[in-house]
Write a protein that holds these residues in place. Structure first.
Motif, PDB file in Angstrom:
ATOM      1  N   VAL A 210      94.833 -38.777  54.503  1.00 38.13           N
ATOM      2  CA  VAL A 210      93.436 -39.150  54.238  1.00 38.13           C
ATOM      3  C   VAL A 210      93.134 -40.497  54.905  1.00 38.13           C
ATOM      4  O   VAL A 210      93.927 -41.439  54.835  1.00 38.13           O
ATOM      5  CB  VAL A 210      93.191 -39.231  52.718  1.00 38.13           C
ATOM      6  N   GLY A 211      91.970 -40.596  55.536  1.00 37.18           N
ATOM      7  CA  GLY A 211      91.648 -41.792  56.309  1.00 37.18           C
ATOM      8  C   GLY A 211      90.739 -42.788  55.637  1.00 37.18           C
ATOM      9  O   GLY A 211      90.483 -43.867  56.196  1.00 37.18           O
ATOM     10  N   HIS A 212      90.226 -42.470  54.441  1.00 41.17           N
ATOM     11  CA  HIS A 212      89.295 -43.404  53.786  1.00 41.17           C
ATOM     12  C   HIS A 212      89.309 -43.126  52.289  1.00 41.17           C
ATOM     13  O   HIS A 212      89.048 -42.008  51.855  1.00 41.17           O
ATOM     14  CB  HIS A 212      87.884 -43.213  54.362  1.00 41.17           C
ATOM     15  N   HIS A 213      89.626 -44.161  51.522  1.00 46.61           N
ATOM     16  CA  HIS A 213      89.597 -44.061  50.055  1.00 46.61           C
ATOM     17  C   HIS A 213      88.431 -44.916  49.565  1.00 46.61           C
ATOM     18  O   HIS A 213      88.360 -46.116  49.830  1.00 46.61           O
ATOM     19  CB  HIS A 213      90.908 -44.585  49.465  1.00 46.61           C
ATOM     20  N   VAL A 214      87.528 -44.293  48.823  1.00 49.87           N
ATOM     21  CA  VAL A 214      86.357 -44.981  48.263  1.00 49.87           C
ATOM     22  C   VAL A 214      86.487 -44.983  46.744  1.00 49.87           C
ATOM     23  O   VAL A 214      86.829 -43.957  46.152  1.00 49.87           O
ATOM     24  CB  VAL A 214      85.045 -44.279  48.671  1.00 49.87           C
ATOM     25  N   ALA A 215      86.223 -46.118  46.119  1.00 54.12           N
ATOM     26  CA  ALA A 215      86.331 -46.197  44.661  1.00 54.12           C
ATOM     27  C   ALA A 215      85.139 -46.938  44.079  1.00 54.12           C
ATOM     28  O   ALA A 215      84.607 -47.876  44.681  1.00 54.12           O
ATOM     29  CB  ALA A 215      87.623 -46.899  44.251  1.00 54.12           C
ATOM     30  N   LEU A 216      84.748 -46.510  42.890  1.00 58.61           N
ATOM     31  CA  LEU A 216      83.687 -47.171  42.141  1.00 58.61           C
ATOM     32  C   LEU A 216      84.310 -48.067  41.088  1.00 58.61           C
ATOM     33  O   LEU A 216      85.156 -47.629  40.307  1.00 58.61           O
ATOM     34  CB  LEU A 216      82.786 -46.133  41.478  1.00 58.61           C
ATOM     35  N   SER A 217      83.888 -49.332  41.060  1.00 61.84           N
ATOM     36  CA  SER A 217      84.392 -50.281  40.072  1.00 61.84           C
ATOM     37  C   SER A 217      83.207 -50.989  39.424  1.00 61.84           C
ATOM     38  O   SER A 217      82.072 -50.526  39.511  1.00 61.84           O
ATOM     39  CB  SER A 217      85.371 -51.265  40.729  1.00 61.84           C
ATOM     40  N   VAL A 218      83.481 -52.123  38.776  1.00 70.54           N
ATOM     41  CA  VAL A 218      82.472 -52.805  37.963  1.00 70.54           C
ATOM     42  C   VAL A 218      82.319 -54.245  38.429  1.00 70.54           C
ATOM     43  O   VAL A 218      83.323 -54.956  38.650  1.00 70.54           O
ATOM     44  CB  VAL A 218      82.863 -52.796  36.467  1.00 70.54           C
ATOM     45  N   VAL A 219      81.080 -54.689  38.572  1.00 65.41           N
ATOM     46  CA  VAL A 219      80.800 -56.079  38.936  1.00 65.41           C
ATOM     47  C   VAL A 219      81.500 -57.025  37.962  1.00 65.41           C
ATOM     48  O   VAL A 219      81.456 -56.829  36.747  1.00 65.41           O
ATOM     49  CB  VAL A 219      79.275 -56.321  38.956  1.00 65.41           C
ATOM     50  N   ASN A 220      82.157 -58.019  38.523  1.00 60.73           N
ATOM     51  CA  ASN A 220      82.831 -59.080  37.760  1.00 60.73           C
ATOM     52  C   ASN A 220      84.054 -58.603  36.976  1.00 60.73           C
ATOM     53  O   ASN A 220      84.493 -59.274  36.042  1.00 60.73           O
ATOM     54  CB  ASN A 220      81.870 -59.791  36.802  1.00 60.73           C
ATOM     55  N   ALA A 221      84.631 -57.467  37.368  1.00 60.81           N
ATOM     56  CA  ALA A 221      85.815 -56.980  36.661  1.00 60.81           C
ATOM     57  C   ALA A 221      86.912 -58.039  36.598  1.00 60.81           C
ATOM     58  O   ALA A 221      87.595 -58.184  35.584  1.00 60.81           O
ATOM     59  CB  ALA A 221      86.341 -55.718  37.338  1.00 60.81           C
ATOM     60  N   ASP A 222      87.040 -58.799  37.678  1.00 68.96           N
ATOM     61  CA  ASP A 222      88.103 -59.800  37.743  1.00 68.96           C
ATOM     62  C   ASP A 222      87.760 -61.094  37.004  1.00 68.96           C
ATOM     63  O   ASP A 222      88.613 -61.977  36.872  1.00 68.96           O
ATOM     64  CB  ASP A 222      88.443 -60.124  39.197  1.00 68.96           C
ATOM     65  N   ARG A 223      86.533 -61.195  36.507  1.00 72.45           N
ATOM     66  CA  ARG A 223      86.132 -62.418  35.809  1.00 72.45           C
ATOM     67  C   ARG A 223      85.996 -62.213  34.304  1.00 72.45           C
ATOM     68  O   ARG A 223      85.560 -63.114  33.597  1.00 72.45           O
ATOM     69  CB  ARG A 223      84.807 -62.927  36.384  1.00 72.45           C
ATOM     70  N   LEU A 224      86.377 -61.028  33.828  1.00 71.60           N
ATOM     71  CA  LEU A 224      86.273 -60.726  32.394  1.00 71.60           C
ATOM     72  C   LEU A 224      87.622 -60.244  31.859  1.00 71.60           C
ATOM     73  O   LEU A 224      87.759 -59.114  31.376  1.00 71.60           O
ATOM     74  CB  LEU A 224      85.184 -59.671  32.164  1.00 71.60           C
ATOM     75  N   PRO A 225      88.638 -61.106  31.938  1.00 69.60           N
ATOM     76  CA  PRO A 225      89.992 -60.680  31.571  1.00 69.60           C
ATOM     77  C   PRO A 225      90.181 -60.376  30.094  1.00 69.60           C
ATOM     78  O   PRO A 225      91.187 -59.775  29.716  1.00 69.60           O
ATOM     79  CB  PRO A 225      90.866 -61.866  32.000  1.00 69.60           C
ATOM     80  N   ASP A 226      89.236 -60.784  29.242  1.00 68.79           N
ATOM     81  CA  ASP A 226      89.349 -60.467  27.815  1.00 68.79           C
ATOM     82  C   ASP A 226      89.051 -59.000  27.526  1.00 68.79           C
ATOM     83  O   ASP A 226      89.317 -58.516  26.427  1.00 68.79           O
ATOM     84  CB  ASP A 226      88.403 -61.348  26.989  1.00 68.79           C
ATOM     85  N   SER A 227      88.490 -58.305  28.503  1.00 64.54           N
ATOM     86  CA  SER A 227      88.176 -56.885  28.349  1.00 64.54           C
ATOM     87  C   SER A 227      89.327 -56.043  28.886  1.00 64.54           C
ATOM     88  O   SER A 227      89.685 -56.137  30.072  1.00 64.54           O
ATOM     89  CB  SER A 227      86.891 -56.541  29.111  1.00 64.54           C
ATOM     90  N   GLY A 228      89.895 -55.199  28.034  1.00 61.32           N
ATOM     91  CA  GLY A 228      90.956 -54.307  28.481  1.00 61.32           C
ATOM     92  C   GLY A 228      90.482 -53.360  29.565  1.00 61.32           C
ATOM     93  O   GLY A 228      91.233 -53.028  30.488  1.00 61.32           O
ATOM     94  N   TYR A 229      89.240 -52.900  29.462  1.00 59.70           N
ATOM     95  CA  TYR A 229      88.700 -52.004  30.476  1.00 59.70           C
ATOM     96  C   TYR A 229      88.621 -52.699  31.829  1.00 59.70           C
ATOM     97  O   TYR A 229      88.999 -52.134  32.863  1.00 59.70           O
ATOM     98  CB  TYR A 229      87.319 -51.498  30.062  1.00 59.70           C
ATOM     99  N   MET A 230      88.137 -53.952  31.824  1.00 60.91           N
ATOM    100  CA  MET A 230      88.027 -54.690  33.087  1.00 60.91           C
ATOM    101  C   MET A 230      89.409 -54.980  33.671  1.00 60.91           C
ATOM    102  O   MET A 230      89.602 -54.904  34.890  1.00 60.91           O
ATOM    103  CB  MET A 230      87.247 -55.982  32.870  1.00 60.91           C
ATOM    104  N   ARG A 231      90.371 -55.282  32.822  1.00 54.78           N
ATOM    105  CA  ARG A 231      91.737 -55.495  33.335  1.00 54.78           C
ATOM    106  C   ARG A 231      92.258 -54.226  34.002  1.00 54.78           C
ATOM    107  O   ARG A 231      92.943 -54.283  35.035  1.00 54.78           O
ATOM    108  CB  ARG A 231      92.676 -55.913  32.203  1.00 54.78           C
ATOM    109  N   ALA A 232      91.934 -53.085  33.419  1.00 56.08           N
ATOM    110  CA  ALA A 232      92.370 -51.816  33.992  1.00 56.08           C
ATOM    111  C   ALA A 232      91.705 -51.551  35.343  1.00 56.08           C
ATOM    112  O   ALA A 232      92.337 -51.032  36.276  1.00 56.08           O
ATOM    113  CB  ALA A 232      92.068 -50.673  33.017  1.00 56.08           C
ATOM    114  N   LYS A 233      90.419 -51.897  35.465  1.00 55.10           N
ATOM    115  CA  LYS A 233      89.729 -51.706  36.740  1.00 55.10           C
ATOM    116  C   LYS A 233      90.301 -52.630  37.812  1.00 55.10           C
ATOM    117  O   LYS A 233      90.423 -52.237  38.981  1.00 55.10           O
ATOM    118  CB  LYS A 233      88.224 -51.941  36.582  1.00 55.10           C
TER     119      LYS A 233
END
Length: 251
Positions: free
Chosen positions: A88-111
């Motif tokens: 496969v030549g291109h992997h596209v993923a959907l994530s969440v704005v500021n995922a890396d700035r909300l470490p108290d959220s388990g969901y954001m840590r997972a993203k």
């Protein structure tokens, strides 16, 4: 072009699959109930044969901290390994704005963990981080409800219509890999408490929003940068009033 959409039967996946098919692409909508499972690996290698692009918009069935991390890490590893095997030549993923700035959220840590797997792989990639969907407002209200009261932070939010997220993903999917992360957001900023009250009122919901600067948003305390994008995000076309109108017509 053959494109596999992981999570292709969900809210965003369904819209993305339709968009890509209208453009004439061969699209496989992948989900466990359709026999393609990124956790167990069932049907994955077969689905990726001859595939040029994989788009991952799948979501965890559980938002519990341990479960959501295991989902995104296991799914990500299995998917990327299968993509490497299939060329496969291109992997596209959907994530969440500021995922890396909300470490108290388990969901954001997972993203963030999911994003790191993608960035560390050798497969060319594009990651789209989106702000919260208008369609998520009901869940936000419900998560903060006690009786007839909805306790919410007045933090800024810049939500987006799911149609506009799908449109942005469509453009990225048919384009060249970015090998970077970009953001997409709606055209307007609101105070979270005021926006949810407008949403409830528009739906004849009698619950009342109470403003509380310390109110938790799925377990985390917010500030004005938590739910808003950085500089120069891509901007969706649909404003809140237009989205409400579309919902009313659909109902």
């Amino acid at each position: 072009m053959k494109i596999v959409v992981i999570g292709g039967t969900g809210l965003i996946g369904t819209k993305l699959v339709n968009n890509l098919r209208q453009l004439g692409h061969e699209v496989v909508a992948a989900s466990p109930r359709l026999g393609i499972n990124t956790i167990t690996g069932e049907g994955l290698a077969e689905a990726l044969v001859g595939t040029q692009v994989v788009v991952d918009v799948a979501n965890s069935p559980s938002f519990e901290d341990k479960a959501v991390l295991e989902f995104f890490e296991t799914s990500g590893r299995n998917l990327l390994a299968a993509e490497a095997g299939a060329g496969v030549g291109h992997h596209v993923a959907l994530s969440v704005v500021n995922a890396d700035r909300l470490p108290d959220s388990g969901y954001m840590r997972a993203k963030v963990a999911q994003e790191k797997l993608i960035e560390d792989s050798k497969i060319p990639y594009s990651i789209l981080r989106a702000t919260q969907f208008f369609e998520f407002l009901s869940a936000i209200a419900q998560s903060s409800t006690d009786g007839q009261t909805v306790r919410l932070s007045p933090a800024l939010i810049q939500p987006i219509a799911s149609d506009d997220v799908a449109a942005a993903l469509t453009k990225i999917t048919v384009g060249e890999p970015l090998n970077s992360t970009i953001e997409v957001a709606g055209p307007e900023k609101f105070r979270l408490d005021e926006l949810v009250q407008r949403f409830l009122s528009a739906n004849n919901d009698t619950r009342k929003v109470v403003t509380d600067i310390h109110a938790r948003y799925f377990g985390i305390e917010l500030n004005d940068r938590s739910l808003t994008p950085g500089d120069n995000p891509r901007i969706g076309a649909t404003n809140f009033a237009q989205w409400l109108g579309h919902q009313a017509k659909a109902a």
